[in-house]
Design a protein around this motif. Structure first.
Motif, PDB file in Angstrom:
ATOM      1  N   ALA A  33       0.852  -1.179   0.000  1.00 31.28           N
ATOM      2  CA  ALA A  33       0.000   0.000   0.000  1.00 31.28           C
ATOM      3  C   ALA A  33       0.891   1.233   0.000  1.00 31.28           C
ATOM      4  CB  ALA A  33      -0.899   0.016   1.235  1.00 31.28           C
ATOM      5  N   MET A  34       0.431   2.263  -0.696  1.00 27.80           N
ATOM      6  CA  MET A  34       1.180   3.522  -0.767  1.00 27.80           C
ATOM      7  C   MET A  34       0.383   4.621  -0.091  1.00 27.80           C
ATOM      8  SD  MET A  34       3.899   5.031  -1.997  1.00 27.80           S
ATOM      9  CE  MET A  34       4.471   4.192  -3.452  1.00 27.80           C
ATOM     10  N   GLY A  35       1.054   5.387   0.732  1.00 30.07           N
ATOM     11  CA  GLY A  35       0.379   6.474   1.419  1.00 30.07           C
ATOM     12  C   GLY A  35       1.025   7.811   1.165  1.00 30.07           C
ATOM     13  N   VAL A  48      -2.719  11.733   4.804  1.00 25.19           N
ATOM     14  CA  VAL A  48      -3.518  12.421   3.794  1.00 25.19           C
ATOM     15  C   VAL A  48      -4.379  11.419   3.020  1.00 25.19           C
ATOM     16  CG1 VAL A  48      -3.471  13.848   1.723  1.00 25.19           C
ATOM     17  CG2 VAL A  48      -1.814  14.257   3.557  1.00 25.19           C
ATOM     18  N   ALA A  49      -3.747  10.432   2.401  1.00 26.81           N
ATOM     19  CA  ALA A  49      -4.466   9.466   1.569  1.00 26.81           C
ATOM     20  C   ALA A  49      -3.612   8.232   1.385  1.00 26.81           C
ATOM     21  CB  ALA A  49      -4.806  10.082   0.208  1.00 26.81           C
ATOM     22  N   ALA A  50      -4.270   7.129   1.029  1.00 27.03           N
ATOM     23  CA  ALA A  50      -3.548   5.889   0.756  1.00 27.03           C
ATOM     24  C   ALA A  50      -4.280   5.095  -0.307  1.00 27.03           C
ATOM     25  CB  ALA A  50      -3.393   5.054   2.024  1.00 27.03           C
ATOM     26  N   ILE A  51      -3.525   4.242  -0.990  1.00 29.24           N
ATOM     27  CA  ILE A  51      -4.095   3.405  -2.037  1.00 29.24           C
ATOM     28  C   ILE A  51      -3.452   2.033  -1.996  1.00 29.24           C
ATOM     29  CG2 ILE A  51      -2.425   4.198  -3.785  1.00 29.24           C
ATOM     30  CD1 ILE A  51      -4.790   4.067  -5.825  1.00 29.24           C
ATOM     31  N   SER A  52      -4.278   1.023  -2.218  1.00 31.96           N
ATOM     32  CA  SER A  52      -3.767  -0.337  -2.319  1.00 31.96           C
ATOM     33  C   SER A  52      -3.226  -0.552  -3.718  1.00 31.96           C
ATOM     34  CB  SER A  52      -4.885  -1.345  -2.040  1.00 31.96           C
ATOM     35  OG  SER A  52      -4.465  -2.645  -2.349  1.00 31.96           O
ATOM     36  N   TRP A  53      -1.985  -1.007  -3.804  1.00 35.59           N
ATOM     37  CA  TRP A  53      -1.369  -1.142  -5.116  1.00 35.59           C
ATOM     38  C   TRP A  53      -2.072  -2.203  -5.968  1.00 35.59           C
ATOM     39  CZ3 TRP A  53       2.995   2.092  -5.511  1.00 35.59           C
ATOM     40  CH2 TRP A  53       3.536   2.158  -6.803  1.00 35.59           C
ATOM     41  N   SER A  54      -2.577  -3.257  -5.364  1.00 40.12           N
ATOM     42  CA  SER A  54      -3.128  -4.357  -6.153  1.00 40.12           C
ATOM     43  C   SER A  54      -4.537  -4.083  -6.655  1.00 40.12           C
ATOM     44  CB  SER A  54      -3.131  -5.636  -5.311  1.00 40.12           C
ATOM     45  OG  SER A  54      -3.898  -5.441  -4.125  1.00 40.12           O
ATOM     46  N   ASP A  55      -5.428  -3.574  -5.790  1.00 42.10           N
ATOM     47  CA  ASP A  55      -6.821  -3.429  -6.212  1.00 42.10           C
ATOM     48  C   ASP A  55      -7.310  -1.988  -6.247  1.00 42.10           C
ATOM     49  OD1 ASP A  55      -7.956  -4.762  -2.993  1.00 42.10           O
ATOM     50  OD2 ASP A  55      -7.038  -2.845  -3.532  1.00 42.10           O
ATOM     51  N   GLY A  56      -6.456  -1.041  -5.907  1.00 38.86           N
ATOM     52  CA  GLY A  56      -6.823   0.356  -6.056  1.00 38.86           C
ATOM     53  C   GLY A  56      -7.755   0.913  -4.996  1.00 38.86           C
ATOM     54  N   ILE A  57      -7.991   0.180  -3.934  1.00 32.96           N
ATOM     55  CA  ILE A  57      -8.824   0.704  -2.852  1.00 32.96           C
ATOM     56  C   ILE A  57      -8.140   1.935  -2.269  1.00 32.96           C
ATOM     57  CG2 ILE A  57      -9.718   0.231  -0.545  1.00 32.96           C
ATOM     58  CD1 ILE A  57     -10.050  -2.669  -1.383  1.00 32.96           C
ATOM     59  N   TYR A  59      -8.288   5.503   0.502  1.00 34.49           N
ATOM     60  CA  TYR A  59      -8.727   5.981   1.817  1.00 34.49           C
ATOM     61  C   TYR A  59      -8.177   7.385   1.995  1.00 34.49           C
ATOM     62  CZ  TYR A  59      -9.205   6.147   6.924  1.00 34.49           C
ATOM     63  OH  TYR A  59      -9.521   6.498   8.208  1.00 34.49           O
ATOM     64  N   TYR A  60      -9.021   8.301   2.493  1.00 31.99           N
ATOM     65  CA  TYR A  60      -8.632   9.702   2.638  1.00 31.99           C
ATOM     66  C   TYR A  60      -8.920  10.202   4.051  1.00 31.99           C
ATOM     67  CZ  TYR A  60      -8.825   9.706  -2.496  1.00 31.99           C
ATOM     68  OH  TYR A  60      -8.640   9.420  -3.824  1.00 31.99           O
ATOM     69  N   THR A  61      -8.126  11.163   4.481  1.00 31.89           N
ATOM     70  CA  THR A  61      -8.492  11.860   5.688  1.00 31.89           C
ATOM     71  C   THR A  61      -9.633  12.810   5.373  1.00 31.89           C
ATOM     72  OG1 THR A  61      -7.585  13.072   7.582  1.00 31.89           O
ATOM     73  CG2 THR A  61      -6.904  13.817   5.397  1.00 31.89           C
ATOM     74  N   ASP A  62     -10.461  13.108   6.356  1.00 28.57           N
ATOM     75  CA  ASP A  62     -11.680  13.883   6.099  1.00 28.57           C
ATOM     76  C   ASP A  62     -11.414  15.249   5.494  1.00 28.57           C
ATOM     77  OD1 ASP A  62     -13.599  12.698   8.997  1.00 28.57           O
ATOM     78  OD2 ASP A  62     -13.251  11.835   7.010  1.00 28.57           O
ATOM     79  N   SER A  63     -10.326  15.876   5.879  1.00 33.60           N
ATOM     80  CA  SER A  63     -10.088  17.254   5.448  1.00 33.60           C
ATOM     81  C   SER A  63      -9.788  17.382   3.959  1.00 33.60           C
ATOM     82  CB  SER A  63      -8.948  17.868   6.260  1.00 33.60           C
ATOM     83  OG  SER A  63      -7.739  17.176   6.026  1.00 33.60           O
ATOM     84  N   VAL A 102      -2.272  -4.079   3.824  1.00 32.22           N
ATOM     85  CA  VAL A 102      -3.435  -3.249   3.561  1.00 32.22           C
ATOM     86  C   VAL A 102      -3.147  -1.783   3.852  1.00 32.22           C
ATOM     87  CG1 VAL A 102      -5.000  -5.152   4.026  1.00 32.22           C
ATOM     88  CG2 VAL A 102      -4.356  -3.594   5.884  1.00 32.22           C
ATOM     89  N   ILE A 103      -4.014  -0.923   3.321  1.00 35.19           N
ATOM     90  CA  ILE A 103      -3.834   0.502   3.557  1.00 35.19           C
ATOM     91  C   ILE A 103      -4.172   0.834   5.010  1.00 35.19           C
ATOM     92  CG2 ILE A 103      -4.209   1.186   1.177  1.00 35.19           C
ATOM     93  CD1 ILE A 103      -7.091   1.866   1.853  1.00 35.19           C
ATOM     94  N   THR A 104      -3.489   1.820   5.521  1.00 39.66           N
ATOM     95  CA  THR A 104      -3.709   2.283   6.878  1.00 39.66           C
ATOM     96  C   THR A 104      -3.276   3.735   6.969  1.00 39.66           C
ATOM     97  OG1 THR A 104      -3.056   2.026   9.196  1.00 39.66           O
ATOM     98  CG2 THR A 104      -1.441   1.395   7.543  1.00 39.66           C
ATOM     99  N   ALA A 105      -3.807   4.437   7.951  1.00 37.22           N
ATOM    100  CA  ALA A 105      -3.449   5.836   8.153  1.00 37.22           C
ATOM    101  C   ALA A 105      -2.331   6.011   9.177  1.00 37.22           C
ATOM    102  CB  ALA A 105      -4.669   6.624   8.599  1.00 37.22           C
ATOM    103  N   THR A 106      -1.827   4.926   9.705  1.00 31.82           N
ATOM    104  CA  THR A 106      -0.842   4.981  10.786  1.00 31.82           C
ATOM    105  C   THR A 106       0.565   5.060  10.234  1.00 31.82           C
ATOM    106  OG1 THR A 106      -2.344   3.600  12.083  1.00 31.82           O
ATOM    107  CG2 THR A 106      -0.098   3.866  12.911  1.00 31.82           C
ATOM    108  N   SER A 107       1.214   6.188  10.455  1.00 30.10           N
ATOM    109  CA  SER A 107       2.494   6.443   9.793  1.00 30.10           C
ATOM    110  C   SER A 107       3.586   5.457  10.195  1.00 30.10           C
ATOM    111  CB  SER A 107       2.960   7.869  10.069  1.00 30.10           C
ATOM    112  OG  SER A 107       3.169   8.077  11.448  1.00 30.10           O
ATOM    113  N   PHE A 108       3.601   5.013  11.456  1.00 30.23           N
ATOM    114  CA  PHE A 108       4.714   4.179  11.882  1.00 30.23           C
ATOM    115  C   PHE A 108       4.655   2.781  11.285  1.00 30.23           C
ATOM    116  CE2 PHE A 108       2.687   1.335  14.831  1.00 30.23           C
ATOM    117  CZ  PHE A 108       1.691   2.042  15.459  1.00 30.23           C
ATOM    118  N   THR A 109       3.565   2.426  10.639  1.00 25.50           N
ATOM    119  CA  THR A 109       3.476   1.112   9.985  1.00 25.50           C
ATOM    120  C   THR A 109       4.061   1.122   8.581  1.00 25.50           C
ATOM    121  OG1 THR A 109       1.282   1.458   9.024  1.00 25.50           O
ATOM    122  CG2 THR A 109       1.380   0.616  11.286  1.00 25.50           C
TER     123      THR A 109
END
Length: 123
Positions: A33-35, A48-57, A59-63, A102-109
């Motif tokens: 996943a790329m964030g 800010v945002a993330a995308i799954s490289w394989s299926d394109g799912i 995820y965005y932060t609300d702002s 998988v995509i996640t918003a947690t930077s340390f992962t």
């Protein structure tokens, strides 16, 4: 060795647009996943945002929902962040990062990071 190189930052007026690119190399990213994250002066790094490289799912932060769009070009191993309707509060250094799984918003992962690109939005 994984390398991430961001580009596309710059100075833009409020309401304008920029497209950031993140070129990835060093391995296959099919199960990754790329964030995109950003850090403004005096503030913590935020998702800010993330995308799954394989299926394109995605995820965005609300702002940024409805203003930013994350996408990828698998053939070029490049992820993009299209930023529209920019606001002064979007001013920050923008970083791309990659993690296995998988995509996640947690930077340390996220295991690998680029050096960042500056985005400045003037009012």
């Amino acid at each position: 060795q994984v390398q991430l190189v961001e580009s596309g930052g710059g100075l833009v007026q409020a309401g304008g647009s920029l497209r950031l690119s993140c070129a990835a190399s060093g391995r296959s990213f099919s199960n990754y996943a790329m964030g995109w994250f950003r850090q403004a002066p005096g503030k913590e790094r935020e998702f800010v945002a993330a995308i799954s490289w394989s299926d394109g799912i995605t995820y965005y932060t609300d702002s940024v929902k409805g203003r930013f769009t994350i996408s990828r070009d698998n053939a070029k191993n490049t992820v993009y962040l299209q930023m529209d309707s920019l606001k002064p509060e979007d001013t920050a250094v923008y970083y791309c990062a990659v993690r296995r799984g998988v995509i996640t918003a947690t930077s340390f992962t996220y295991n690998y990071w680029g050096r960042g690109t500056q985005v400045t939005v003037s009012s």
